[in-house]
Design a protein around this motif. Sequence first.
Motif, PDB file in Angstrom:
ATOM      1  N   LYS A   1       0.853  -1.214   0.000  1.00 51.34           N
ATOM      2  CA  LYS A   1       0.000   0.000   0.000  1.00 51.34           C
ATOM      3  C   LYS A   1       0.878   1.249   0.000  1.00 51.34           C
TER       4      LYS A   1
ATOM      5  N   ILE B   1       0.599  12.081   5.352  1.00 49.61           N
ATOM      6  CA  ILE B   1      -0.865  11.920   5.364  1.00 49.61           C
ATOM      7  C   ILE B   1      -1.242  10.546   4.789  1.00 49.61           C
ATOM      8  N   GLY B   2      -0.600  10.182   3.667  1.00 43.51           N
ATOM      9  CA  GLY B   2      -0.883   8.889   3.028  1.00 43.51           C
ATOM     10  C   GLY B   2      -0.619   7.722   3.955  1.00 43.51           C
ATOM     11  N   HIS B   3       0.507   7.781   4.662  1.00 47.08           N
ATOM     12  CA  HIS B   3       0.844   6.664   5.550  1.00 47.08           C
ATOM     13  C   HIS B   3      -0.038   6.629   6.793  1.00 47.08           C
ATOM     14  N   ILE B   4      -0.491   7.782   7.236  1.00 49.19           N
ATOM     15  CA  ILE B   4      -1.447   7.799   8.360  1.00 49.19           C
ATOM     16  C   ILE B   4      -2.746   7.126   7.923  1.00 49.19           C
ATOM     17  N   LEU B   5      -3.202   7.436   6.714  1.00 48.68           N
ATOM     18  CA  LEU B   5      -4.444   6.828   6.207  1.00 48.68           C
ATOM     19  C   LEU B   5      -4.285   5.309   6.053  1.00 48.68           C
ATOM     20  N   ILE B   6      -3.124   4.877   5.548  1.00 49.84           N
ATOM     21  CA  ILE B   6      -2.882   3.424   5.412  1.00 49.84           C
ATOM     22  C   ILE B   6      -2.902   2.767   6.785  1.00 49.84           C
TER      23      ILE B   6
ATOM     24  N   PHE C   1      -4.433   3.763   9.463  1.00 48.25           N
ATOM     25  CA  PHE C   1      -5.797   3.732   9.993  1.00 48.25           C
ATOM     26  C   PHE C   1      -6.614   2.623   9.341  1.00 48.25           C
ATOM     27  N   SER C   2      -6.328   2.310   8.065  1.00 51.03           N
ATOM     28  CA  SER C   2      -7.108   1.291   7.362  1.00 51.03           C
ATOM     29  C   SER C   2      -6.858  -0.099   7.949  1.00 51.03           C
TER      30      SER C   2
END
Lengths: 72, 140
Positions: free
Chosen positions: B6, B57-62, B64-65
């Motif tokens: 991801k 931001i992208g890695h925080i979203l990953i 959280f998923s």
Amino acid sequence: MAKRPPITNRVKELREAHGAMSQAALGEAIGVTRQTIIAIEQGRYSPSLESAFRISRVFGVGLEDVFGWAGD
Amino acid sequence: MSFHEKSAWVMGLIMVAGMAFYFRTVAAMSEGLDAVAPPVLPLVIVYVVVIVVLSIIGHILIAFSKPSEADGAMDERDKLVAARAGNIAGLVLGVGLISALGIYLFTYDGNQLFHAAFGVLMISQLAEYAARIVYYRAGV
């Protein structure tokens, strides 16, 4: 670029024979991720010799009972 | 899909967006000039800051998923994928930089050399993320 290794395995079969052990549990037992177990079962990745031994020890069988050479 | 795969997708998309932003800006700056616009520090700083912020931001979203996989270190397959993709990126970087330097010998355009070298850095990173995705998908 990404040629499939000519190594077959019975990881899924052995996992199911051992009380339907989950991919995550097997991964945790040998120190890899669930995705790596999936890749091994699908033939997209050949594990290192160390991991191969760890897998066979988890199932209590010999290395050649888990892994084989395609075509043999 | 593993956390690291991801991550490769996210970083690849960010690199494409970053490249588009940088070269569209350079093209806009070059309009009306007879040559390629000179490199400017604020553009490079904005590019780097935007890439860093978007990747965080992208890695925080990953994370959280699937929080259970967020703190996972690379296993042996991840390391092999990273090493092989890194080799490809190194090759792209080397060939690209030699090409950029070769073009400079014919044009003596330092501005073009800077943008070409910067672009090659971006392309080599993009090649690394693309190679990671291919190795994860097709096998390594």
